[in-house]
Design an enzyme around this catalytic site. Sequence first.
Site, PDB file in Angstrom:
ATOM      1  CD  GLU A 106     -24.365 -29.263  36.191  1.00  0.00           C
ATOM      2  OE1 GLU A 106     -25.140 -29.515  35.237  1.00  0.00           O
ATOM      3  OE2 GLU A 106     -23.469 -28.406  36.137  1.00  0.00           O
TER       4      GLU A 106
ATOM      5  NE  ARG B  10     -10.828 -24.192  39.498  1.00  0.00           N
ATOM      6  CZ  ARG B  10     -11.705 -24.602  38.588  1.00  0.00           C
ATOM      7  NH1 ARG B  10     -12.263 -23.738  37.755  1.00  0.00           N
ATOM      8  NH2 ARG B  10     -12.037 -25.867  38.512  1.00  0.00           N
TER       9      ARG B  10
ATOM     10  CE  LYS C 229     -17.954 -31.595  37.339  1.00  0.00           C
ATOM     11  NZ  LYS C 229     -19.347 -31.357  37.773  1.00  0.00           N
TER      12      LYS C 229
END
Length: 584
Positions: free
Chosen positions: A52, A287, A297
């Site tokens: 994104e 992950r 983020k």
Amino acid sequence: MSNELKNGHVPAPSTNFLRGIIEADLAAGTYAGRTDSQGQALPPMVTRFPPEPNGYLHIGHAKAICLNFGLARDYGGRCHLRFDDTNPEKEDQEFVDTIIDSVKWLGFDWQQDGKPHLYYASNYFDTMYAGAQALIRSGLAYVDEQSADEMRATRGTLTEPGTDSPWRNRTAEESLRLFEEMRDGKHADGSLILRAKIDMASPNMNLRDPAIYRIRHATHHNTGDKWCVYPMYAFAHPIEDALENISHSICTLEFEDQRPFYDWVLARLSDEGLFKKPLPHQYEFARLNLTYIITSKRKLKQLVDEKIVDGWDDPRMPTIVGLRRRGYTPEAIRLMCDRTGASKNNSWIDYSILEGALRDDLDPKAPRAVAVLRPLKLIIDNFPENHSVECSAPVYPPAHPLHDSEHRRFPISKNLWIEQEDFMEVPTKGYFRLFPGNKVRLRYGYVVECTGCDKDANGNVIAVHCNYFEDSKSGTPGSANYKVKGNLHWVSADHALHTEVRLYDRLFTDAHPDAGGKDFKLALNPNSREVIEACLEPTLNAAKPGEIYQFERHGYFVVDHIDAASDKPVFNRAVTLKDSWVAK
């Protein structure tokens, strides 16, 4: 801390369960013989990296990049770069540009057969809207008028079923009309929402009539003001995959609970004739959890906004642009990702594994140079005044093919710089460097014998004195006559490059700075950056931005930029020679 890799030990190549899945599909011909919408033959497997564009990529994204592009490369497939830009309020062209640059820098591209496979979710908005209409017509979606709080209250819990919305059984005709009004901008943000009609009693909360479209009156970076309704990511993602003929949709483990909805969307829209089989399949891997960093983020943005760091490319940041500026190489990051493999089990990888990968990449290829970081004057009393002798050293390490052919040359003179720690007036046991009466070799130069030191009014040593042996120069026959234990680095004071060097270290002192709801700012390392003026061998005057050197004894350093005022290169420390990190 489970399954943690520590202390810079090089782990054996890790297993990658995804390879077994892909190899089984290739052997079975699961995705063989497919063609795209233009009738062109498709590769046997197609993956995608779908960021994104709402921030800068970090080291965790590097793992996903290496997996998706690497698997496609290894199995004769194709990997797409796709921007999942379905949230206009958080996305920006700046992030699109830096993502493209970071993926290229890591060594991957999305070209195949002369065609760039670069895509945007926003280019599929028409198809997504049509898919939502098809679900409404089939009685599988409805427009809800509950507020977000009301929907949350009726969703139920892990042990209790949800409650049907009062609008759940409204007619398809009415939902279609309201959905069109949402698209046409006739309703305010949050006043209406389109939900899939699945099962409010499902044990999987993601199947309790999830939202699939919401109203957002916001300008989109790609589509402008064409739309004021935008699909939810969980709805858009499977549609994007199907439109791009993705075979193996590889996600991190947090999307595992979303897979039933992913499959539901594809199956229903396939039934509606929008997609043909075989459909994409989603697979999840753990992950990359790296110690001593944060990857949220929001928190990374907080570091930037509060000027705790000097921007997204601050060399202490775990962003790709930060690691690049720090001196990390694409090869080192790919090596670390390969070594840590892909599994279904969450584990922590110690930061030293990343540092070790950089050392292993740079050790056989980085050109060498000498730097004195904490200078102390060394005076060779019996060396002629205003005189210098040329010394020589290999540019590259022994493993490099140019080791024997390329040499750097630099002078030795009466006045030198050595490291402060290389002199002790009263030596400790096992100390073999300079102290009164001891002999050492000046690396690439002469053997010297320490005769004493000068001190200031406070008793601090400000200069060391020695005498040299003229027949002891390295590389000459006489040098073999001298057996000494100490071997010191030095730079000629009359010829040294005095320039700025930034000594970067880990940004946090806590291995898990934001775990368990901790305030990550309390774990900030006050010594994460030290700016010094160092004395470097004069050959480094010609160093260019981006060039990486091993400063013998100290570690690997990259030229950050050329200082505009002094026209001198400014260096960042990428990593020390050995893993001896402790919080200071």
